[in-house]
Motif scaffolding. Structure first.
Motif, PDB file in Angstrom:
ATOM      1  N   ARG A 214       0.702  -1.562   0.039  1.00  0.00           N
ATOM      2  CA  ARG A 214       0.254   0.224   0.286  1.00  0.00           C
ATOM      3  C   ARG A 214       0.718   1.223  -0.064  1.00  0.00           C
ATOM      4  NH1 ARG A 214      -5.557  -1.510   0.938  1.00  0.00           N
ATOM      5  NH2 ARG A 214      -5.969   0.944   0.748  1.00  0.00           N
ATOM      6  N   SER A 215       0.120   2.043  -0.443  1.00  0.00           N
ATOM      7  CA  SER A 215       0.876   3.997  -0.440  1.00  0.00           C
ATOM      8  C   SER A 215       1.199   4.165   0.722  1.00  0.00           C
ATOM      9  CB  SER A 215       0.432   4.393  -1.278  1.00  0.00           C
ATOM     10  OG  SER A 215       0.264   6.358  -1.102  1.00  0.00           O
ATOM     11  N   ILE A 216       2.302   5.024   1.560  1.00  0.00           N
ATOM     12  CA  ILE A 216       2.258   5.141   2.576  1.00  0.00           C
ATOM     13  C   ILE A 216       1.854   6.592   2.403  1.00  0.00           C
ATOM     14  CG2 ILE A 216       3.554   6.396   4.830  1.00  0.00           C
ATOM     15  CD1 ILE A 216       5.208   3.499   4.292  1.00  0.00           C
ATOM     16  N   THR A 217       1.768   7.435   1.934  1.00  0.00           N
ATOM     17  CA  THR A 217       1.145   8.381   2.132  1.00  0.00           C
ATOM     18  C   THR A 217      -0.278   8.556   1.281  1.00  0.00           C
ATOM     19  OG1 THR A 217       2.797   8.841   0.728  1.00  0.00           O
ATOM     20  CG2 THR A 217       1.216  10.482   0.287  1.00  0.00           C
ATOM     21  N   GLY A 218      -1.095   7.946   1.024  1.00  0.00           N
ATOM     22  CA  GLY A 218      -2.289   7.494   1.161  1.00  0.00           C
ATOM     23  C   GLY A 218      -3.247   7.213   2.250  1.00  0.00           C
ATOM     24  N   CYS A 219      -2.170   6.668   2.832  1.00  0.00           N
ATOM     25  CA  CYS A 219      -2.613   5.745   4.437  1.00  0.00           C
ATOM     26  C   CYS A 219      -2.418   7.274   5.598  1.00  0.00           C
ATOM     27  CB  CYS A 219      -1.711   4.636   5.016  1.00  0.00           C
ATOM     28  SG  CYS A 219      -2.354   4.334   6.652  1.00  0.00           S
ATOM     29  N   ILE A 220      -1.928   8.060   5.275  1.00  0.00           N
ATOM     30  CA  ILE A 220      -1.357   9.182   5.740  1.00  0.00           C
ATOM     31  C   ILE A 220      -2.393  10.128   5.337  1.00  0.00           C
ATOM     32  CG2 ILE A 220      -0.181  10.736   6.912  1.00  0.00           C
ATOM     33  CD1 ILE A 220       2.305   9.144   6.072  1.00  0.00           C
ATOM     34  N   GLU A 221      -2.636  10.360   4.690  1.00  0.00           N
ATOM     35  CA  GLU A 221      -4.082  10.832   4.119  1.00  0.00           C
ATOM     36  C   GLU A 221      -5.232  10.783   4.735  1.00  0.00           C
ATOM     37  OE1 GLU A 221      -1.630  13.141   0.262  1.00  0.00           O
ATOM     38  OE2 GLU A 221      -3.495  11.897   0.235  1.00  0.00           O
ATOM     39  N   GLU A 222      -5.626  10.035   4.144  1.00  0.00           N
ATOM     40  CA  GLU A 222      -7.032   8.838   4.706  1.00  0.00           C
ATOM     41  C   GLU A 222      -7.154   8.855   6.348  1.00  0.00           C
ATOM     42  OE1 GLU A 222      -9.174   4.440   4.753  1.00  0.00           O
ATOM     43  OE2 GLU A 222      -7.034   4.617   3.149  1.00  0.00           O
TER      44      GLU A 222
ATOM     45  N   VAL B  35      -6.291  -0.907   7.241  1.00  0.00           N
ATOM     46  CA  VAL B  35      -7.465  -0.349   8.093  1.00  0.00           C
ATOM     47  C   VAL B  35      -6.449  -0.384   9.271  1.00  0.00           C
ATOM     48  CG1 VAL B  35      -9.518  -1.328   9.369  1.00  0.00           C
ATOM     49  CG2 VAL B  35      -9.161  -1.481   7.066  1.00  0.00           C
ATOM     50  N   GLN B  36      -6.286  -0.946   9.955  1.00  0.00           N
ATOM     51  CA  GLN B  36      -5.214  -1.059  11.164  1.00  0.00           C
ATOM     52  C   GLN B  36      -4.119  -0.309  11.834  1.00  0.00           C
ATOM     53  OE1 GLN B  36      -4.351  -5.123  12.767  1.00  0.00           O
ATOM     54  NE2 GLN B  36      -5.290  -5.817  12.550  1.00  0.00           N
ATOM     55  N   ILE B  37      -3.314  -0.025  10.145  1.00  0.00           N
ATOM     56  CA  ILE B  37      -2.320   1.371  10.875  1.00  0.00           C
ATOM     57  C   ILE B  37      -3.054   2.576  10.284  1.00  0.00           C
ATOM     58  CG2 ILE B  37      -0.471   2.253   9.003  1.00  0.00           C
ATOM     59  CD1 ILE B  37      -0.130  -0.386  10.740  1.00  0.00           C
ATOM     60  N   VAL B  38      -3.950   2.975   9.997  1.00  0.00           N
ATOM     61  CA  VAL B  38      -4.832   4.169   9.701  1.00  0.00           C
ATOM     62  C   VAL B  38      -5.717   4.250  11.446  1.00  0.00           C
ATOM     63  CG1 VAL B  38      -6.793   4.896   8.895  1.00  0.00           C
ATOM     64  CG2 VAL B  38      -5.456   4.165   7.506  1.00  0.00           C
TER      65      VAL B  38
END
Length: 444
Positions: A288-296, A328-331
Motif C-alpha cells: 500500500r501507499s504510505i502517503t495515501g494511508c496518512i492522508e486517509e 485499516v489497522q495502520i489508519v
C-alpha cells in the motif's frame, strides 16, 4: 393559414376576439401558456421539446427543430425533429462558429435566415441540404452564460413574420429557464446523493473502526490476562507435582494433588489457546501507499473533529512510500496518534504537526508523528502504551485511555514496534515501524 402580419403582443382598442386579425396573437399566447406549463414540470428537456414541437409545428408551419447543448467547447445535438438519421449523425457535434447554430453560439445573438435555397452563404449549407427555406436560431443564455442554441426551420415559405419571430423568441426564453432549472435540479440531486454516499461511508468507517477498536482492546486485555496468569498457573502446577511426588504424601494426597495438577494444566492450555487466538490476527497485508494511508487517517480525524487539527505537513521519502501492511489497522494507529497530537497542541499559538516516513532499516519503514505541543511528561514515558492513560500526555478525553495501548497491539501484530522520542525544540514525537515491501527490500 396563419396571418403572418399579426403581432404577438399588439395593442388594440378592440376587445379580445373582436377582430379575426387578433386571433393568431391569442393563439400564440395559448401555445406559450401550454408550453410554459410543460417546461415547468419537465425533468428532461428533450422530451418536453418534442411535445412542444408537436404542439406548435402546424400552428407556426414548422418542419424541423434542433436543440444543441453547449459542452464548454462546442455544441452537441440534444433534441431534434424533422431531420434524417444521417443528418443527425453528420451534425451531432457542431464547433463554435460553424453553420447557423455555431455562428449563433459565437455571436450570442439570434440569427434569422431567409430565402435559404437562393443563398450562397456557406453557413447555410447545412440548412440548404435539409431543404429549408427559412430558419430561426437563437442562443439560450442565462445570466450571460451560454447553455446552448435552439433553432426552428420551415420549407416552402422563405421567411418568418415578426409575430412568429417574437413567439419563437419568447418560447426560447422559456426553454432557457427550463434548461437552467433542470441543470440546477440535477446538480442538486447529484450533490445530495454524494452527501448521502459520504455520510453512509463515514458511518461504515466509524462502525468498522469501533469494531476494530473493541476487538483490539479485548485482544490487548486477553493478552495481558494470559501473560499474567501463565506464570502463577505454571508455579502452582509445579508445587502440586512436587507435593504429589513427595515421600511424605499418602495415597489420598497424591490423588487430590494429581487431580488439582490436571486442572491447572487444563487452565494453562486454555490460556495458551487465548494467546494463540490473540496473536493470530486476521491481518489483510497488502502493498500500500504510505502517503495515501496518512492522508486517509488525517481525513478521518478532520471529519470527526473539524476544528481539532492544526496545519499538518506530510513528508514521505521516495524510498519509503510503499509498505506492506493492513491499511485499516495502520489508519487507526495514525488516526490515534494524530488525534492525540491535535489535542496536545491545541492551545499552542503556532500549533503544527508533521508526519514523516523514511527507511532507516532495509526491512522496515519508520513513520513519525511530531507535534510542537507541551510534550510527554518524563515520568509517564515508560507507561505510555498501557491502558488507562488517556492520550498519553496526562490528559484524558473521557475515554478508557486505550488508544496507545491498542496502537501498540496493532503495530506488534505487524511485527513492528512503537515508541516515543525526544523532540528537538519541544513537543512530542511518536514513531512506529511497519514492514517494507519485498521489492523495496530487494532494491535496498
Amino acid at each position: 393559414m396563419l396571418n403572418r402580419r399579426s403581432a404577438l403582443f399588439r395593442p388594440s382598442d378592440q376587445a379580445p376576439g373582436a377582430g379575426s386579425e387578433d386571433a393568431p396573437s391569442y393563439r400564440f399566447l395559448e401555445l406559450l401558456a401550454v408550453s410554459a406549463s410543460d417546461l415547468l414540470q419537465a425533468e428532461d428537456l428533450a422530451p418536453a421539446l418534442d411535445r412542444i414541437f408537436g404542439l406548435i409545428r402546424s400552428e407556426v408551419e414548422l418542419d424541423v427543430f434542433f436543440h444543441y447543448a453547449f459542452d464548454g467547447n462546442g455544441l452537441d445535438l440534444d433534441a431534434w425533429a424533422g431531420i434524417t438519421p444521417d443528418q443527425v449523425a453528420d451534425w451531432s457535434h457542431v464547433p463554435i462558429g460553424i453553420a447557423i447554430c455555431g455562428g449563433v453560439a459565437e455571436s450570442l445573438t439570434p440569427m434569422i435566415a431567409r430565402d435559404i435555397q437562393r443563398s450562397d452563404d456557406p453557413r447555410l449549407s447545412y440548412a440548404r441540404g435539409m431543404g429549408l427555406d427559412a430558419c430561426f436560431c437563437t442562443p439560450l443564455l442565462h445570466n450571460n452564460v451560454l447553455l446552448g442554441t435552439l433553432a426552428f426551420g420551415r420549407r416552402g415559405v422563405a421567411t418568418f413574420t415578426d409575430a412568429e419571430i417574437q413567439f419563437l423568441q419568447t418560447l426560447a426564453s422559456y426553454v432557457t429557464l427550463a434548461k437552467h432549472r433542470i441543470g440546477v435540479d440535477r446538480e442538486l440531486r447529484a450533490r445530495l446523493q454524494e452527501r448521502d454516499r459520504m455520510l453512509a461511508e463515514r458511518v461504515t468507517i466509524e462502525r468498522q473502526m469501533l469494531e476494530l477498536t473493541r476487538a483490539s482492546a479485548l485482544g490487548s486485555i486477553a493478552a495481558t490476562v494470559a501473560h499474567e496468569l501463565n506464570q502463577p498457573l505454571s508455579a502452582a502446577a509445579n508445587y502440586m507435582a512436587a507435593l504429589r511426588l513427595s515421600s511424605a504424601s499418602d495415597d489420598r494426597t497424591r490423588d487430590l494433588t494429581g487431580a488439582a495438577e490436571q486442572q491447572l494444566q487444563r487452565a494453562g492450555e486454555i490460556i495458551r489457546r487465548i494467546r494463540r487466538m490473540v496473536h493470530q490476527n486476521d491481518l489483510v497485508l497488502e502493498d500500500r501507499s504510505i502517503t495515501g494511508c496518512i492522508e486517509e487517517a488525517l481525513n478521518l480525524v478532520r471529519a470527526a473533529a473539524p476544528l481539532l487539527m492544526p496545519p499538518v505537513t506530510i513528508h514521505v521519502a521516495g524510498e519509503a512510500n510503499l509498505g506492506r501492511f493492513d491499511n485499516v489497522q495502520i489508519v487507526q494507529v495514525l488516526a490515534n496518534l494524530l488525534r492525540n497530537a491535535g489535542e496536545a497542541c491545541q492551545q499552542h499559538a503556532d500549533a503544527a504537526i508533521r508526519v514523516t516516513a523514511e527507511r532507516q532499516d532495509p526491512l522496515a519503514v519508520t513513520i513519525r508523528v511530531i507535534d510542537n505541543g507541551p510534550g510527554v511528561p518524563p515520568d509517564r514515558r515508560h507507561l505510555l502504551f498501557q491502558p488507562g492513560l488517556g492520550n498519553g500526555r496526562g490528559e484524558s478525553g473521557g475515554g478508557l485511555g486505550l488508544g496507545l495501548a491498542i496502537s501498540h497491539h496493532l503495530i506488534e501484530g505487524h511485527g513492528g514496534r512503537i515508541w516515543t522520542e525526544q523532540t528537538p525544540g519541544g513537543g512530542a514525537t511518536f514513531a512506529f515501524t511497519i514492514p517494507a515491501i519485498r521489492e523495496a527490500v530487494a532494491e535496498a
